[in-house]
Design a protein around this motif. Sequence first.
Motif, mmCIF file in Angstrom:
data_model
loop_
_atom_site.group_PDB
_atom_site.id
_atom_site.type_symbol
_atom_site.label_atom_id
_atom_site.label_comp_id
_atom_site.label_asym_id
_atom_site.label_seq_id
_atom_site.Cartn_x
_atom_site.Cartn_y
_atom_site.Cartn_z
ATOM 1 N N PRO A 249 -29.794 -9.112 4.192
ATOM 2 C CA PRO A 249 -29.905 -9.137 5.540
ATOM 3 C C PRO A 249 -28.723 -11.127 5.448
ATOM 4 C CG PRO A 249 -32.326 -9.587 4.485
ATOM 5 C CD PRO A 249 -30.947 -9.020 3.209
ATOM 6 N N GLU A 250 -28.419 -11.099 4.454
ATOM 7 C CA GLU A 250 -27.007 -12.297 5.178
ATOM 8 C C GLU A 250 -25.876 -11.450 5.351
ATOM 9 O OE1 GLU A 250 -28.165 -12.893 1.463
ATOM 10 O OE2 GLU A 250 -29.160 -12.332 2.414
ATOM 11 N N THR A 251 -25.672 -9.904 4.838
ATOM 12 C CA THR A 251 -24.749 -9.257 5.181
ATOM 13 C C THR A 251 -24.572 -8.402 5.905
ATOM 14 O OG1 THR A 251 -25.078 -7.545 3.397
ATOM 15 C CG2 THR A 251 -24.230 -9.868 2.721
ATOM 16 N N HIS A 252 -26.071 -8.632 6.998
ATOM 17 C CA HIS A 252 -25.892 -6.835 7.819
ATOM 18 C C HIS A 252 -25.159 -7.001 8.945
ATOM 19 C CE1 HIS A 252 -27.632 -4.148 10.600
ATOM 20 N NE2 HIS A 252 -28.133 -4.779 11.401
ATOM 21 N N HIS A 253 -23.650 -5.961 9.534
ATOM 22 C CA HIS A 253 -23.403 -6.751 9.790
ATOM 23 C C HIS A 253 -22.229 -7.441 10.607
ATOM 24 C CE1 HIS A 253 -24.863 -3.426 12.805
ATOM 25 N NE2 HIS A 253 -24.300 -3.094 12.343
ATOM 26 N N MET A 254 -21.928 -8.083 8.722
ATOM 27 C CA MET A 254 -20.626 -8.375 8.354
ATOM 28 C C MET A 254 -19.026 -8.591 9.307
ATOM 29 S SD MET A 254 -20.080 -8.741 4.057
ATOM 30 C CE MET A 254 -19.260 -10.295 3.942
ATOM 31 N N PHE A 255 -19.098 -7.011 9.409
ATOM 32 C CA PHE A 255 -17.775 -6.974 10.393
ATOM 33 C C PHE A 255 -18.862 -6.686 11.606
ATOM 34 C CE2 PHE A 255 -15.982 -7.025 6.612
ATOM 35 C CZ PHE A 255 -14.869 -7.740 5.657
ATOM 36 N N LEU A 269 -9.374 -0.699 7.465
ATOM 37 C CA LEU A 269 -10.834 -1.490 6.713
ATOM 38 C C LEU A 269 -11.457 -0.041 6.053
ATOM 39 C CD1 LEU A 269 -12.929 -3.283 7.144
ATOM 40 C CD2 LEU A 269 -14.254 -1.995 8.295
ATOM 41 N N VAL A 270 -11.552 -0.723 4.667
ATOM 42 C CA VAL A 270 -12.080 0.456 3.826
ATOM 43 C C VAL A 270 -13.336 -0.050 3.659
ATOM 44 C CG1 VAL A 270 -11.844 1.459 0.988
ATOM 45 C CG2 VAL A 270 -10.067 1.009 2.682
ATOM 46 N N ASN A 271 -14.276 0.402 3.477
ATOM 47 C CA ASN A 271 -15.998 0.404 3.226
ATOM 48 C C ASN A 271 -16.666 1.156 2.108
ATOM 49 O OD1 ASN A 271 -18.689 -1.049 3.400
ATOM 50 N ND2 ASN A 271 -19.248 -0.321 5.408
ATOM 51 N N THR A 272 -16.858 1.510 1.016
ATOM 52 C CA THR A 272 -17.509 2.305 -0.104
ATOM 53 C C THR A 272 -18.895 1.367 -0.265
ATOM 54 O OG1 THR A 272 -16.471 1.041 -1.673
ATOM 55 C CG2 THR A 272 -15.676 2.957 -0.760
ATOM 56 N N ALA A 273 -19.544 0.499 0.379
ATOM 57 C CA ALA A 273 -20.411 -0.160 -0.090
ATOM 58 C C ALA A 273 -21.640 0.174 0.452
ATOM 59 C CB ALA A 273 -20.270 -1.830 0.275
ATOM 60 N N ARG A 274 -22.067 -0.731 2.120
ATOM 61 C CA ARG A 274 -22.879 0.033 2.516
ATOM 62 C C ARG A 274 -22.600 -0.079 3.902
ATOM 63 N NH1 ARG A 274 -24.819 1.145 -1.720
ATOM 64 N NH2 ARG A 274 -26.847 0.763 -3.138
ATOM 65 N N GLY A 275 -23.227 0.646 4.584
ATOM 66 C CA GLY A 275 -22.654 1.341 5.903
ATOM 67 C C GLY A 275 -23.293 0.437 6.945
ATOM 68 N N ASP A 276 -24.436 -0.725 6.750
ATOM 69 C CA ASP A 276 -24.952 -1.375 7.987
ATOM 70 C C ASP A 276 -23.855 -2.739 7.561
ATOM 71 O OD1 ASP A 276 -26.325 -2.836 5.653
ATOM 72 O OD2 ASP A 276 -28.299 -3.127 6.604
ATOM 73 N N LEU A 277 -22.916 -3.316 6.775
ATOM 74 C CA LEU A 277 -22.574 -3.977 6.141
ATOM 75 C C LEU A 277 -20.700 -4.052 7.677
ATOM 76 C CD1 LEU A 277 -23.558 -4.092 3.523
ATOM 77 C CD2 LEU A 277 -20.885 -4.741 2.785
ATOM 78 N N VAL A 278 -20.597 -2.743 8.561
ATOM 79 C CA VAL A 278 -20.374 -2.967 9.445
ATOM 80 C C VAL A 278 -20.538 -2.288 10.744
ATOM 81 C CG1 VAL A 278 -17.884 -1.671 10.402
ATOM 82 C CG2 VAL A 278 -18.420 -2.098 8.121
ATOM 83 N N ASP A 279 -20.695 -3.227 11.934
ATOM 84 C CA ASP A 279 -21.194 -2.657 13.313
ATOM 85 C C ASP A 279 -20.190 -1.640 13.779
ATOM 86 O OD1 ASP A 279 -21.225 -2.067 16.011
ATOM 87 O OD2 ASP A 279 -22.013 -4.417 16.276
ATOM 88 N N THR A 280 -20.575 -0.247 12.815
ATOM 89 C CA THR A 280 -20.242 0.857 13.477
ATOM 90 C C THR A 280 -19.420 1.308 14.836
ATOM 91 O OG1 THR A 280 -21.746 2.304 11.332
ATOM 92 C CG2 THR A 280 -20.300 3.619 12.911
ATOM 93 N N ASP A 281 -20.596 0.904 16.108
ATOM 94 C CA ASP A 281 -19.848 1.090 17.388
ATOM 95 C C ASP A 281 -18.987 0.199 17.719
ATOM 96 O OD1 ASP A 281 -22.450 2.593 17.406
ATOM 97 O OD2 ASP A 281 -23.702 1.663 18.489
ATOM 98 N N ALA A 282 -18.986 -1.549 17.367
ATOM 99 C CA ALA A 282 -17.813 -2.107 17.074
ATOM 100 C C ALA A 282 -16.769 -1.910 16.446
ATOM 101 C CB ALA A 282 -18.699 -3.684 16.904
ATOM 102 N N LEU A 283 -17.042 -1.223 15.533
ATOM 103 C CA LEU A 283 -15.421 -0.607 14.937
ATOM 104 C C LEU A 283 -15.265 0.684 15.869
ATOM 105 C CD1 LEU A 283 -13.898 -0.047 12.669
ATOM 106 C CD2 LEU A 283 -15.155 1.254 11.417
ATOM 107 N N THR A 284 -16.150 1.915 15.999
ATOM 108 C CA THR A 284 -15.640 3.025 16.091
ATOM 109 C C THR A 284 -14.908 2.199 17.894
ATOM 110 O OG1 THR A 284 -17.791 4.334 15.278
ATOM 111 C CG2 THR A 284 -16.319 4.882 17.640
#
Length: 363
Positions: A249-255, A269-284
């Motif tokens: 929960p505390e790492t959700h959308h940390m980016f 930005l390289v993400n091989t961890a979990r998808g929800d650590l990054v706000d995909t819409d914001a990154l896109t």
Amino acid sequence: MTMPAPDGAPFNAPEGTPLNTAPLNAPRPHTLLAMGAQIHRQLLADAETETALSRLHTVAQADTTTAVTDLTTTDPRELASAEVLFTHWGAPLLTEEALTLMPRLRAVVHAAGSVKHHVTDAVWRRGIAVSSAAAANALPVAEFTLAAILFAGKRVLDVAHTYAATRTRPDLLPYYSGHGNYHRTVGIVGASRIGRRVIELLRPFDLDVLLHDPYVDAHRARALGVKPAGLDELVRHSDVVSIHAPQLPETHHMFDTRRLALMKDGATLVNTARGDLVDTDALTAHLVTGRLHAVLDVTEPDVPPADSPLYTLPNVLLTPHIAGSLGNELGRMTDWAVDEVARYAQGLPLAHEVAPDELIRSA
């Protein structure tokens, strides 16, 4: 924003010769395979993994040709005699009701990474030992990450697209002015098994490595050969940011929108961890403008919508969760798990035992 502490487990294989066979006088525990039907078929079909799995016969009483996929339809006599469960992806949930059917069960040996998907509190309450091959699975993820970091510095994806579009060799000197891998700054987010392995793999290169992990102090960071940094500081100064934090929960959308805006123009930005650590819409939004680059092996959702720009943007390398073990790399995890069954059969401590509190702070 804080992250959980690293688990401290080794990221390399244990020292010594693998335990290929149990002593002649050692008991061979009755062991059941429990996993999804598809992964079981794959283990038997690939020569490397089938060879690894066949070693189980030397240390346990096991029928590797069959696997339990549904505990409610399995012969109760098989369950009642099981002392070890040899699990993999798709293993059935080990609820209190399920464990009641397996009164002799003493160990769950997982030939893959996270055990969160099938190990419940009931397992810990019964004192059943749990082992995971997560450290083995960390190796290919770290190798993938190393390649992504080095390719990002050389702008390999860019030049490949340019070359394909023009069919002529670009003028490389002006095209890549300011790029390369000499004294670039790489930011590692999370000193997990994978994060530490990536740090080790980066040591031979002329790169400056920052680490954010609130549970790693300056002394431990120096021992790892990196410089500790706050997350915002790391993001501001890194040419490549690689995420190796768990999904909590505390790492959700940390980016999120704010943190992504802190990244340098042209950073990757390289993400091989979990998808929800990054706000995909914001990154896109940043990727569409070309301000940032990305290597995404995981996304939120797991499969982006068919009309997502991520599939076609020239500054994005999008892969379907392939960084972890696949193909003959499954054989490494299987070998580690078979070695764990051998240790159990000999009364030795498990080399990769999972403690209940680790699940609170691991992927």
